[in-house]
Design a protein around this motif. Structure first.
Motif, mmCIF file in Angstrom:
data_model
loop_
_atom_site.group_PDB
_atom_site.id
_atom_site.type_symbol
_atom_site.label_atom_id
_atom_site.label_comp_id
_atom_site.label_asym_id
_atom_site.label_seq_id
_atom_site.Cartn_x
_atom_site.Cartn_y
_atom_site.Cartn_z
ATOM 1 N N LEU A 1 35.980 2.118 42.227
ATOM 2 C CA LEU A 1 36.805 2.532 43.363
ATOM 3 C C LEU A 1 36.163 2.111 44.682
ATOM 4 C CD1 LEU A 1 37.879 6.080 42.151
ATOM 5 C CD2 LEU A 1 39.449 4.219 42.762
ATOM 6 N N LEU A 2 34.861 2.288 44.780
ATOM 7 C CA LEU A 2 34.154 1.918 46.007
ATOM 8 C C LEU A 2 34.221 0.409 46.230
ATOM 9 C CD1 LEU A 2 32.421 2.503 48.416
ATOM 10 C CD2 LEU A 2 30.421 2.698 46.921
ATOM 11 N N ARG A 3 34.019 -0.346 45.167
ATOM 12 C CA ARG A 3 34.085 -1.808 45.278
ATOM 13 C C ARG A 3 35.480 -2.251 45.699
ATOM 14 N NH1 ARG A 3 31.475 -2.531 41.118
ATOM 15 N NH2 ARG A 3 33.155 -2.553 39.593
ATOM 16 N N ALA A 4 36.503 -1.680 45.098
ATOM 17 C CA ALA A 4 37.878 -2.039 45.453
ATOM 18 C C ALA A 4 38.168 -1.676 46.912
ATOM 19 C CB ALA A 4 38.858 -1.324 44.528
ATOM 20 N N GLN B 1 46.034 8.191 42.257
ATOM 21 C CA GLN B 1 45.538 8.683 43.544
ATOM 22 C C GLN B 1 44.690 9.929 43.336
ATOM 23 O OE1 GLN B 1 47.811 11.141 46.563
ATOM 24 N NE2 GLN B 1 48.069 9.099 47.482
ATOM 25 N N ARG B 2 45.123 10.768 42.423
ATOM 26 C CA ARG B 2 44.377 11.998 42.133
ATOM 27 C C ARG B 2 42.954 11.675 41.674
ATOM 28 N NH1 ARG B 2 46.423 16.697 37.891
ATOM 29 N NH2 ARG B 2 44.676 18.135 38.197
ATOM 30 N N THR B 3 42.804 10.632 40.885
ATOM 31 C CA THR B 3 41.470 10.232 40.435
ATOM 32 C C THR B 3 40.617 9.791 41.621
ATOM 33 O OG1 THR B 3 42.267 9.555 38.256
ATOM 34 C CG2 THR B 3 40.180 8.606 38.994
ATOM 35 N N PHE B 4 41.218 9.029 42.548
ATOM 36 C CA PHE B 4 40.471 8.620 43.748
ATOM 37 C C PHE B 4 39.890 9.834 44.454
ATOM 38 C CE2 PHE B 4 40.210 8.115 48.305
ATOM 39 C CZ PHE B 4 39.514 6.925 48.452
ATOM 40 N N PHE B 5 40.709 10.874 44.629
ATOM 41 C CA PHE B 5 40.268 12.053 45.385
ATOM 42 C C PHE B 5 39.260 12.914 44.612
ATOM 43 C CE2 PHE B 5 44.221 11.266 47.864
ATOM 44 C CZ PHE B 5 43.597 11.100 49.099
ATOM 45 N N ARG B 6 39.058 12.622 43.350
ATOM 46 C CA ARG B 6 37.984 13.296 42.628
ATOM 47 C C ARG B 6 36.615 12.774 43.073
ATOM 48 N NH1 ARG B 6 40.614 12.413 36.851
ATOM 49 N NH2 ARG B 6 42.128 14.111 36.795
ATOM 50 N N TYR B 7 36.613 11.548 43.573
ATOM 51 C CA TYR B 7 35.351 10.899 43.926
ATOM 52 C C TYR B 7 35.123 10.801 45.433
ATOM 53 C CZ TYR B 7 35.245 9.604 39.017
ATOM 54 O OH TYR B 7 35.214 9.654 37.641
ATOM 55 N N PHE B 8 36.191 10.731 46.204
ATOM 56 C CA PHE B 8 36.078 10.585 47.654
ATOM 57 C C PHE B 8 37.063 11.525 48.347
ATOM 58 C CE2 PHE B 8 35.023 6.434 45.801
ATOM 59 C CZ PHE B 8 33.727 6.264 46.293
ATOM 60 N N ALA B 9 36.609 12.102 49.456
ATOM 61 C CA ALA B 9 37.492 12.994 50.214
ATOM 62 C C ALA B 9 38.626 12.229 50.877
ATOM 63 C CB ALA B 9 36.681 13.752 51.265
ATOM 64 N N GLY B 10 38.417 10.935 51.114
ATOM 65 C CA GLY B 10 39.439 10.120 51.751
ATOM 66 C C GLY B 10 38.922 8.711 51.994
ATOM 67 N N LYS B 11 39.712 7.905 52.701
ATOM 68 C CA LYS B 11 39.319 6.519 52.974
ATOM 69 C C LYS B 11 38.021 6.447 53.768
ATOM 70 C CE LYS B 11 42.737 4.685 55.178
ATOM 71 N NZ LYS B 11 43.445 3.607 55.878
ATOM 72 N N GLU B 12 37.874 7.350 54.717
ATOM 73 C CA GLU B 12 36.687 7.310 55.581
ATOM 74 C C GLU B 12 35.409 7.451 54.765
ATOM 75 O OE1 GLU B 12 34.930 10.501 58.571
ATOM 76 O OE2 GLU B 12 36.690 9.499 59.449
ATOM 77 N N GLU B 13 35.400 8.388 53.852
ATOM 78 C CA GLU B 13 34.206 8.589 53.028
ATOM 79 C C GLU B 13 33.907 7.350 52.188
ATOM 80 O OE1 GLU B 13 32.964 11.383 49.299
ATOM 81 O OE2 GLU B 13 33.747 12.426 51.069
ATOM 82 N N ALA B 14 34.940 6.734 51.655
ATOM 83 C CA ALA B 14 34.738 5.517 50.870
ATOM 84 C C ALA B 14 34.215 4.380 51.742
ATOM 85 C CB ALA B 14 36.041 5.107 50.195
ATOM 86 N N ALA B 15 34.721 4.285 52.975
ATOM 87 C CA ALA B 15 34.308 3.202 53.869
ATOM 88 C C ALA B 15 32.845 3.314 54.275
ATOM 89 C CB ALA B 15 35.194 3.204 55.116
ATOM 90 N N LEU B 16 32.315 4.534 54.320
ATOM 91 C CA LEU B 16 30.936 4.745 54.757
ATOM 92 C C LEU B 16 29.963 4.958 53.600
ATOM 93 C CD1 LEU B 16 31.600 7.147 57.780
ATOM 94 C CD2 LEU B 16 31.189 4.683 57.850
#
Length: 208
Positions: A16-19, A45-60
């Motif tokens: 998810l982070l790489r994508a 989408q639900r799986t994404f939110f299991r790992y990241f609170a949102g786009k911002e968290e993934a971006a950083l």
């Protein structure tokens, strides 16, 4: 020892982070949606939110990995090393070992391209600067513990970290605005600016 379940979860998070980083650096942060990130990994989408609170968290998230390694490196520096030297050596060590930390998730060049995305995206830059304040507090406490002083009574740990953080911020801005986005260029700029701290603070700048 990691269980099979833990390894599977880590692989999903890394994918998810790489994508996310690939989409942010090719399409732009604002134009990328959580649904598109999840779809790229073939999860919900639900799986994404299991790992990241949102786009911002993934971006950083990649910066968080590098920062965690840097803070650990400061803690591990020799006890007799002066505070500013400990910070300097830790950051240079961090650039030297960045591949070990980052490349298990993305190529280093993709990580470096995210710097430019962060610098050019107001919401990410604001979050990055807020996070820097938290990191500076952590580093001040690490230095105070190393030197055996009270971080709330002795201003030196926070002053040292503030100076160091200012140098690193100037370095980030100059590097991200330049033409060479390679790791060697970032490392060289970091060294050059850190070497200017003493002269900038203690010497006369006038040449005539």
């Amino acid at each position: 020892m990691e269980t099979l379940r833990e390894r599977k979860k880590q692989r999903t998070r890394d994918a998810l982070l790489r994508a996310a980083v690939e989409l942010f650096t090719t399409r732009g942060y604002e134009r990328t949606t959580v649904d598109e990130i999840a779809e790229a990994v073939d999860v919900s989408q639900r799986t994404f939110f299991r790992y990241f609170a949102g786009k911002e968290e993934a971006a950083l998230a990649l910066q968080e990995l590098a920062v965690a390694r840097f803070v650990a490196a400061v803690r591990e520096r020799p006890a007799g090393e002066a505070p500013m030297e400990a910070l300097r050596q830790a950051v240079l060590e961090g650039w030297d070992t960045l591949g070990e930390v980052i490349e298990s998730v993305v190529p280093v060049e993709l990580y470096l391209r995210m710097y430019r995305v962060i610098e050019s995206t107001p919401v990410l830059l604001a979050a990055h600067l807020r996070r820097n304040e938290e990191i500076e507090d952590t580093l001040a406490r690490v230095l105070a513990a190393r030197e055996g002083v009270d971080v709330d009574a002795d201003p030196r740990p926070r002053l040292a970290v503030a100076v160091f953080g200012g140098v690193m911020r100037v370095t980030e801005r100059r590097w991200s605005a330049g033409g060479d986005l390679g790791l060697d260029a970032m490392r060289a700029l970091t060294i050059a600016y850190l070497e200017q701290v003493g002269p900038a603070l203690t010497q006369n700048w006038r040449t005539t």
